[in-house]
Write an enzyme that holds these catalytic residues in place. Sequence first.
Site, PDB file in Angstrom:
ATOM      1  N   ASN A   7      45.238  40.655  43.826  1.00  0.00           N
ATOM      2  CA  ASN A   7      45.515  41.558  42.716  1.00  0.00           C
ATOM      3  C   ASN A   7      46.737  40.992  42.003  1.00  0.00           C
ATOM      4  O   ASN A   7      47.862  41.151  42.459  1.00  0.00           O
ATOM      5  CB  ASN A   7      45.787  42.960  43.284  1.00  0.00           C
ATOM      6  N   ARG A  91      40.823  41.302  41.656  1.00  0.00           N
ATOM      7  CA  ARG A  91      40.797  42.542  40.893  1.00  0.00           C
ATOM      8  C   ARG A  91      41.040  42.192  39.426  1.00  0.00           C
ATOM      9  O   ARG A  91      42.012  41.494  39.093  1.00  0.00           O
ATOM     10  CB  ARG A  91      41.907  43.473  41.377  1.00  0.00           C
ATOM     11  N   HIS A 180      40.741  52.450  37.335  1.00  0.00           N
ATOM     12  CA  HIS A 180      40.672  52.861  38.755  1.00  0.00           C
ATOM     13  C   HIS A 180      39.217  52.972  39.220  1.00  0.00           C
ATOM     14  O   HIS A 180      38.920  53.690  40.174  1.00  0.00           O
ATOM     15  CB  HIS A 180      41.300  54.256  38.996  1.00  0.00           C
ATOM     16  N   ARG A 241      53.711  57.920  32.553  1.00  0.00           N
ATOM     17  CA  ARG A 241      52.886  57.943  31.324  1.00  0.00           C
ATOM     18  C   ARG A 241      52.592  59.389  30.926  1.00  0.00           C
ATOM     19  O   ARG A 241      52.383  60.244  31.780  1.00  0.00           O
ATOM     20  CB  ARG A 241      51.552  57.237  31.554  1.00  0.00           C
ATOM     21  N   GLU A 385      41.070  50.144  47.811  1.00  0.00           N
ATOM     22  CA  GLU A 385      40.515  49.295  46.762  1.00  0.00           C
ATOM     23  C   GLU A 385      40.293  47.870  47.256  1.00  0.00           C
ATOM     24  O   GLU A 385      39.333  47.212  46.856  1.00  0.00           O
ATOM     25  CB  GLU A 385      41.443  49.315  45.538  1.00  0.00           C
TER      26      GLU A 385
END
Length: 398
Positions: A7, A91, A180, A241, A385
């Site tokens: 990743n 990823r 996601h 965010r 993940e």
Amino acid sequence: MNILVINCGSSSLKFQLINSESEQCIAKGICERIGIDGSMITYAPAGGEKEKTVTPMPDHTEAIRLVLEALVNPHTGVVKSLDEIGAVGHRIVHGGEKFAQSTLITDEVIAGIEECNDLAPLHNPANLIGINACKKLMSSTPMVGVFDTAFHQTMPEEAYMYGLPYEYYQKYRIRRYGFHGTSHSYVSRRAAEVLGKKYEDLKMIVCHLGNGASVSAVKNGKCVDTSMGLTPLEGLIMGTRCGDIDPAIVEFLAHKEGKNIDEIMAVLNKKSGVLGLSDNLSSDFRDLEAGYERGDENAVRALKTFSYRVAKYIGAYAAAMNGVDVICFTAGVGENTPLVRTMVCDYLGYLGIRLDEEANRKRGEDVAITVPGSATTVMSIPTNEELAIARETARLVK
Ligand code: ADP
């Protein structure tokens, strides 16, 4: 087969070596401050000591070289040679409309990912750097790209279109993509498995609540809506965010504060969310939970507003699917914060939800947190993940 899952971000690179048969992680770690002074690699073989080494990493190729060196190190390594790494799974953040599935990486695929750079200018170029670095160092090892957006490509047009002039979709592909996806897919499947129900028979809502947070609606095994949009800024209130806001606030703030568009976007991405709402108390839910317990009004405001937004999305997705059988909480906050799960579920009495207080105290386990007989089942399911990427990689390489 051993699969190296990578990743790659602009200045960091997380890795895990996973055996695809046992599904166990054999070693993992992170390279930080790549291309910056003070670069550091942290490496931990499963069950062994974590070691941190400060060493120069001028670029990602050097970072990956150090990762491979750590994995084959005669003392602390976990494989004898690189031949024992059968494939690499990367990823990739944005696959646009091009990649609705994971794919074996070829030169054509690399060009396709480059075409999506505009849609994720901070992430995709970094992912590509990781791919190219592996290509250089492990030229004969097959590589697979697993896209954060792919799972959401099944959304119908009415869910992914914005109310903007259609020409912007035609010219620039402006639409909802969602992120996601690897987590939403893994968690929804896992929940069905734990319940012993057929994935294709369920209406599910997955709340991935981490630093970044998103909700998805999964009907009969396919994603039909999700809260993040063209970028990860839309939807839930997150760590820093803002999530959904009136777009006119951008212009209003620019005038009032004398800020340009980049400065405003930095506020929306980095200074908002629960951090901004708590008047800068923290973006970390552990601090907010502690603040809430001692009655700190900033923490209370942030957690109440955060939970209310999650509950609103659950209501919207129950409407979109004409019902919901299972609601899953996952990621750092979803798996570990009973307080947030309770605050969200307090809004959901109309779904016949009855929480099991004791089960809801558990953290980081696959568990139903509603009592048997609750009309809708609520679960906490740890996401993984990396394992999902390793599974996809093994499937495509075999
Ligand atoms: P990301 O992958 O988006 O960076 P994570 O899924 O790791 O985020 O989630 C990070 C958030 O999870 C942080 O706000 C952190 O406080 C919260 N978190 C992690 N572990 C715990 C815990 N044991 N208790 C409460 N919150 C936790």
